[in-house]
Write a protein that holds these residues in place. Structure first.
Motif, PDB file in Angstrom:
ATOM      1  N   PRO A 325      -0.976 -10.475   5.698  1.00 42.65           N
ATOM      2  CA  PRO A 325      -1.175  -8.983   5.111  1.00 42.65           C
ATOM      3  C   PRO A 325      -0.986  -8.003   6.021  1.00 42.65           C
ATOM      4  CG  PRO A 325      -3.156 -10.442   5.449  1.00 42.65           C
ATOM      5  CD  PRO A 325      -1.836 -11.338   5.549  1.00 42.65           C
ATOM      6  N   PHE A 326      -0.669  -6.942   5.784  1.00 43.34           N
ATOM      7  CA  PHE A 326      -0.812  -5.829   7.007  1.00 43.34           C
ATOM      8  C   PHE A 326      -0.950  -4.411   6.231  1.00 43.34           C
ATOM      9  CE2 PHE A 326       3.396  -6.042   4.664  1.00 43.34           C
ATOM     10  CZ  PHE A 326       3.619  -4.734   4.384  1.00 43.34           C
ATOM     11  N   VAL A 327      -1.373  -3.603   7.142  1.00 41.76           N
ATOM     12  CA  VAL A 327      -1.890  -2.085   6.842  1.00 41.76           C
ATOM     13  C   VAL A 327      -0.939  -1.000   7.281  1.00 41.76           C
ATOM     14  CG1 VAL A 327      -3.705  -0.601   6.765  1.00 41.76           C
ATOM     15  CG2 VAL A 327      -4.465  -3.030   6.680  1.00 41.76           C
ATOM     16  N   LEU A 328      -0.411  -0.039   6.427  1.00 43.34           N
ATOM     17  CA  LEU A 328       0.394   0.864   6.914  1.00 43.34           C
ATOM     18  C   LEU A 328      -0.429   1.956   7.260  1.00 43.34           C
ATOM     19  CD1 LEU A 328       3.268   0.738   4.274  1.00 43.34           C
ATOM     20  CD2 LEU A 328       3.251  -0.147   6.805  1.00 43.34           C
ATOM     21  N   PRO A 329       0.071   3.024   7.965  1.00 44.96           N
ATOM     22  CA  PRO A 329      -0.822   4.199   8.308  1.00 44.96           C
ATOM     23  C   PRO A 329      -1.364   5.061   6.865  1.00 44.96           C
ATOM     24  CG  PRO A 329       1.030   4.273   9.412  1.00 44.96           C
ATOM     25  CD  PRO A 329       1.473   3.071   8.597  1.00 44.96           C
TER      26      PRO A 329
END
Length: 513
Positions: A325-329
């Motif tokens: 999983p990852f988080v964008l701005p």
């Protein structure tokens, strides 16, 4: 054949053929004199002519016999001559054993002779020619401004590019520290890396490593030391790879023109087949079992997203792990609509035929100045701005003068709290004219994005705004209300307009807060 550097104190250092070694104060040399740098000299043995090229790195000179080597100078150490590691102290000699293919030794240069051309030959080398489809014939360093490019022998321009971050993706520290403790504090991150890269080359990819070394521009890391490290990494991998190093932030570096020229010379790149592998991927804490730390940023993933590259983390690409999983701005610049309604309520009027004061409220870089100069100032309003007048007291005085002249006034300051707004409300009430508030609704994340965009525009006339100013506004902000004395409050949206398609494309690239 073998080559050994020997000291009278009993120290010995093996030197491989053509392999750069950084040598100086430490246990290997048995030198503890602090006038001798830990990175005093770079040594490169040449088995063919039985010499060692010595390049001075430290501040205090080394000596070849009685001749001093200043920083950046090079000379040849031959059998029978002496290298004094610093200030004519700590003598070392070189000893070659065995024969090089039974060939007779060529004529050697005079002992201790310093050739000023050696520095240029070693540090700059021949600049690579445009490669086309022919492989590069020798290892080459090229420097252009804040960029340094190493092209290994055998590199060929390709339509398909595989770009890898160097630190944290190809190499990590042997010490386990976040940052290397010495030039040789590195190891290949995974054993799967070398065969995977070799497979890419066989499939027709050009493999490129890229790295941002801000320590060079700050004077904390000498270019010669890092260049030797790059050469050692590639010598370990034994693959034809190009390495691109920048001393500055990546933002302006990764533009299509530079990407195409420095990665590939004259062969056009097919972005839909290009791939980027890096570790700044925006993964949260515990993104994988084993209490994994969160990524320090999302910058590498955003770079790939901005120019349309396939993106993988090292674990996904080399080890076959499932995507994490990852988080964008928070702010997505691609959702900014140039056709959105400019203000609410929609039936309001931006200007008034009667005399008035308009007070702006909003973050720096929220579009206030552009808005006022486009929609308000051309209608005859006096423009009041602290950036040009210097203080709020001068702004209040300018507001009062404008009203006394019978003109309306537009106050273009951030005005985050009731105290800062009351100054202009008091003047308007004193002069008997209404005061309206224009609340610019741009978020903190978008304002920061706007600020970075402005910095990259050639015609930018705005001062750079640092994070402290943004967060100071955020901490002071109290939303304006009619109870403060405003006759009306308009909410102004940021609706961008661009001079050309290139500027629009640049604005729509993701950036981190």
């Amino acid at each position: 054949m073998q080559c050994m550097l020997l000291s009278t104190a009993g120290a010995s250092l093996p030197l491989a053929d053509g392999r750069a070694v950084i040598f100086g104060r430490g246990p290997e040399s048995r030198v503890s004199d602090k006038k001798c740098s830990r990175h005093q000299v770079k040594l490169v043995a040449n088995y063919e002519d039985r010499t060692v090229l010595v390049t001075q790195l430290g501040a205090n000179p080394s000596f070849l016999g009685d001749r001093a080597l200043g920083r950046g100078q090079s000379g040849r150490l031959t059998e029978g001559s002496t290298l004094y590691l610093v200030n004519q102290k700590y003598p070392f000699t070189v000893q070659f054993s065995g024969d090089s293919n039974g060939a007779s030794s060529p004529t050697l240069p005079k002992a201790n002779e310093i050739d000023p051309k050696e520095t240029k030959k070693e540090e700059q080398r021949e600049k690579p020619k445009p490669m086309g489809s022919a492989p590069c014939t020798k290892n080459c360093w090229e420097q252009r401004g804040s960029l340094m490019i190493f092209t290994a022998a055998g590199v060929v321009a390709r339509e398909k590019i595989a770009g890898f971050d160097l630190d944290g993706c190809i190499i990590t520290t042997k010490s386990g520290k976040v940052f290397p403790t010495s030039p040789d504090d590195w190891r290949i991150l995974y054993p799967e890396i070398q065969p995977k890269l070799a497979s890419l080359l066989k499939k027709g990819f050009k493999v490129v490593f890229f790295t941002n070394q801000m320590g060079i521009s700050r004077g904390k890391l000498r270019p010669e030391v890092f260049k030797s490290k790059v050469e050692d990494v590639l010598a370990t991998l034994k693959l034809p790879i190009q390495v691109i190093l920048t001393f500055r932030t990546i933002v302006n570096f990764w533009q299509h023109s530079l990407f195409n020229y420095f990665f590939n010379k004259i062969t056009a790149i097919s972005l839909h087949t290009a791939v980027s592998i890096a570790d700044a991927a925006g993964r949260p804490v515990n993104w994988a079992p084993g209490k994994k730390k969160k990524d320090f940023s999302c910058s590498d993933r955003l770079f790939a997203l901005n120019i349309g590259l396939q993106f993988h983390t090292p674990e996904e690409f080399f080890l076959g792990w499932k995507p994490a999983p990852f988080v964008l701005p928070t702010f997505n610049p691609r959702t900014c609509d140039p056709n959105a309604r400019l203000y609410d309520p929609p039936d309001a009027s931006l200007t008034c035929s009667q005399q008035e004061v308009v007070v702006a409220v909003g973050y720096p870089a929220s579009g206030k100045s552009t808005f006022f100069h486009k929609h308000i100032v051309p209608k005859g309003y006096v423009y009041v701005n602290r950036d040009t007048l210097g203080s709020w007291q001068n702004c209040v005085s300018a507001c009062e003068r404008g009203l006394k002249e019978g003109r309306s006034v537009a106050v273009d300051n951030t005005n985050p709290d009731p105290e800062s707004r009351k100054r202009y409300l008091d003047v308007s009430q004193k002069m008997g004219v209404p005061c309206r508030c224009f609340l610019f609704t741009t978020s903190l994340e978008q304002a920061k994005h706007n600020n970075r965009f402005r910095e990259m525009m050639p015609a930018n006339k705005h001062a750079t705004v640092n994070d402290m100013i943004f967060h100071s506004y955020k901490n002071k902000f109290i939303e304006p209300s009619l109870s403060e004395g405003f006759s009306e409050i308009l909410k102004i949206r940021f609706v961008p307009s661009f001079p050309d398609t290139q500027s629009e494309a640049l604005y729509k690239q993701f950036s981190e807060g």
